[in-house]
Design an enzyme around this catalytic site. Structure first.
Site, short mmCIF file in Angstrom:
data_model
loop_
_atom_site.label_atom_id
_atom_site.label_comp_id
_atom_site.label_asym_id
_atom_site.label_seq_id
_atom_site.Cartn_x
_atom_site.Cartn_y
_atom_site.Cartn_z
N GLY A 1 0.82 -1.21 0.00
CA GLY A 1 0.00 0.00 0.00
C GLY A 1 0.85 1.25 0.00
N LEU B 1 0.45 3.63 -2.03
CA LEU B 1 0.83 3.55 -3.44
C LEU B 1 1.33 4.89 -3.97
CD1 LEU B 1 -2.09 1.33 -4.84
CD2 LEU B 1 0.10 0.62 -3.86
N HIS C 1 4.47 2.24 -7.89
CA HIS C 1 3.49 1.14 -7.91
C HIS C 1 2.59 1.26 -9.14
CE1 HIS C 1 4.14 1.62 -3.42
NE2 HIS C 1 4.41 0.34 -3.59
N GLN D 1 15.31 -8.04 -3.58
CA GLN D 1 14.02 -8.74 -3.43
C GLN D 1 13.63 -9.46 -4.73
OE1 GLN D 1 10.40 -7.24 -1.26
NE2 GLN D 1 9.79 -6.58 -3.28
O1 PAF Z 1 8.01 -4.80 -1.99
C1 PAF Z 1 7.08 -4.83 -1.17
O2 PAF Z 1 6.28 -3.89 -1.05
C2 PAF Z 1 6.90 -6.05 -0.29
O3 PAF Z 1 8.13 -6.57 0.12
C3 PAF Z 1 6.03 -7.16 -0.93
C4 PAF Z 1 6.69 -7.74 -2.18
C5 PAF Z 1 4.68 -6.57 -1.28
C6 PAF Z 1 5.84 -8.29 0.06
O4 PAF Z 1 5.21 -7.86 1.22
#
Ligand code: PAF
Length: 285
Positions: A30, A32, A36, A159
């Protein structure tokens, strides 16, 4: 459509599946921003149906991290998603995701743990358990939504590399799409955590993008020695900056580099006004 429970999401998705729709998932916590939205727009471009999850995942925050104060702006997020034509916003509670009363610990809950080599470096060093929490929630979201494609930002480069590794190692039949970093005009990479910065802090935070851009231009001029490239970077830092790391790694494997080459990813993490900020660049591009 805003849904909070897993069964309703599954019900809608089963209908789409029967229609043969391609489903895209954009996992978010969120708050955003345009970063995003770029993921959502890419998903809308190449998928028939798009699900955005909004879940501040407790198990990816350390005990002294910002879970409690992490911005929660579901009403605004919903408006933005609806404007982008998102089909489902999935915003579950922690009880819905992990089971009511479930103790959130790897003593009692099944976790997905990425390999030590991938987590014991960069952000993982100062955030023990973080990527276990990320992989666990992402795998759960993958199982709930069963998308064809999932979209992640390059801003969190480690990530994405870890999620790609998880998908490969566990034969998860989902294509991971990595989308470029979105920046303010100043160069500052967009992040939900930028909200914590004052105006002066935002100016000081420009050091991250300045350092990595400078490294890229030095590399393009022919400097490849990583120690020399790091030295030039340090001259940008002042007492406003608390550097956590500046690393040169292989963009696919995270192996450290001594000599920079076209496959090098440069990553930086630095605290400004106590806010932990990250940025990165592919210097070969
Ligand atoms: O990148 C993020 O916002 C978070 O690490 C994710 C991938 C939504 C997992 O909670």
């Amino acid at each position: 459509m805003l849904l909070n429970d897993i069964n309703s999401v599954r019900f809608e998705i089963n209908k789409w599946r029967k229609e043969g729709a391609t489903i895209g998932l954009v996992p978010t916590m969120g708050a955003l921003h345009a970063g995003h939205l770029s993921l959502i727009q890419k998903a809308k471009e190449i998928c028939d149906k798009v699900v955005v999850s909004v879940f501040v995942n407790p198990i990816q925050f350390g005990p002294s991290e910002d879970f409690d104060k992490y911005p929660r702006t579901l009403d605004a997020d919903r408006i933005l998603c609806e404007r982008e034509g998102v089909d489902i916003i999935f915003a579950p509670s922690a009880d819905e995701m992990y089971g009511e009363g479930q103790r959130l610990s790897n003593d009692t809950l099944t976790y997905v743990c990425p390999p030590f080599f991938y987590v014991n470096t960069l952000c993982g060093k100062s955030r023990p358990g973080h990527f276990d929490g990320v992989c666990t929630v992402v795998m759960k979201l993958f199982n709930i939504v069963q998308p064809d494609k999932a979209f992640f930002g390059q801003k969190d480069a480690q990530q994405v590399i870890i999620i790609k590794k998880m998908v490969k190692d566990l034969n998860v039949p989902i294509e991971i799409i990595q989308c470029p970093i979105v920046r303010e005009e100043s160069g500052l990479a967009l992040s939900s955590r930028n909200k914590y910065l004052t105006e002066d802090g935002k100016k000081d935070a420009l050091v991250l993008s300045k350092i990595i851009n400078n490294i890229k231009s030095c590399y393009k001029k022919g400097i490849t020695d990583v120690s020399a490239l790091k030295e030039t970077a340090y001259s940008f830092l002042t007492d406003k900056h608390d550097l956590e790391y500046l690393e040169f790694v292989d963009k696919a494997t995270l192996d450290n580099k001594r000599e920079a080459d076209d496959d090098t990813l440069v990553l930086i993490a630095c605290r400004v006004e106590g806010v932990r900020l990250i940025d990165n660049i592919y210097i070969g591009d």
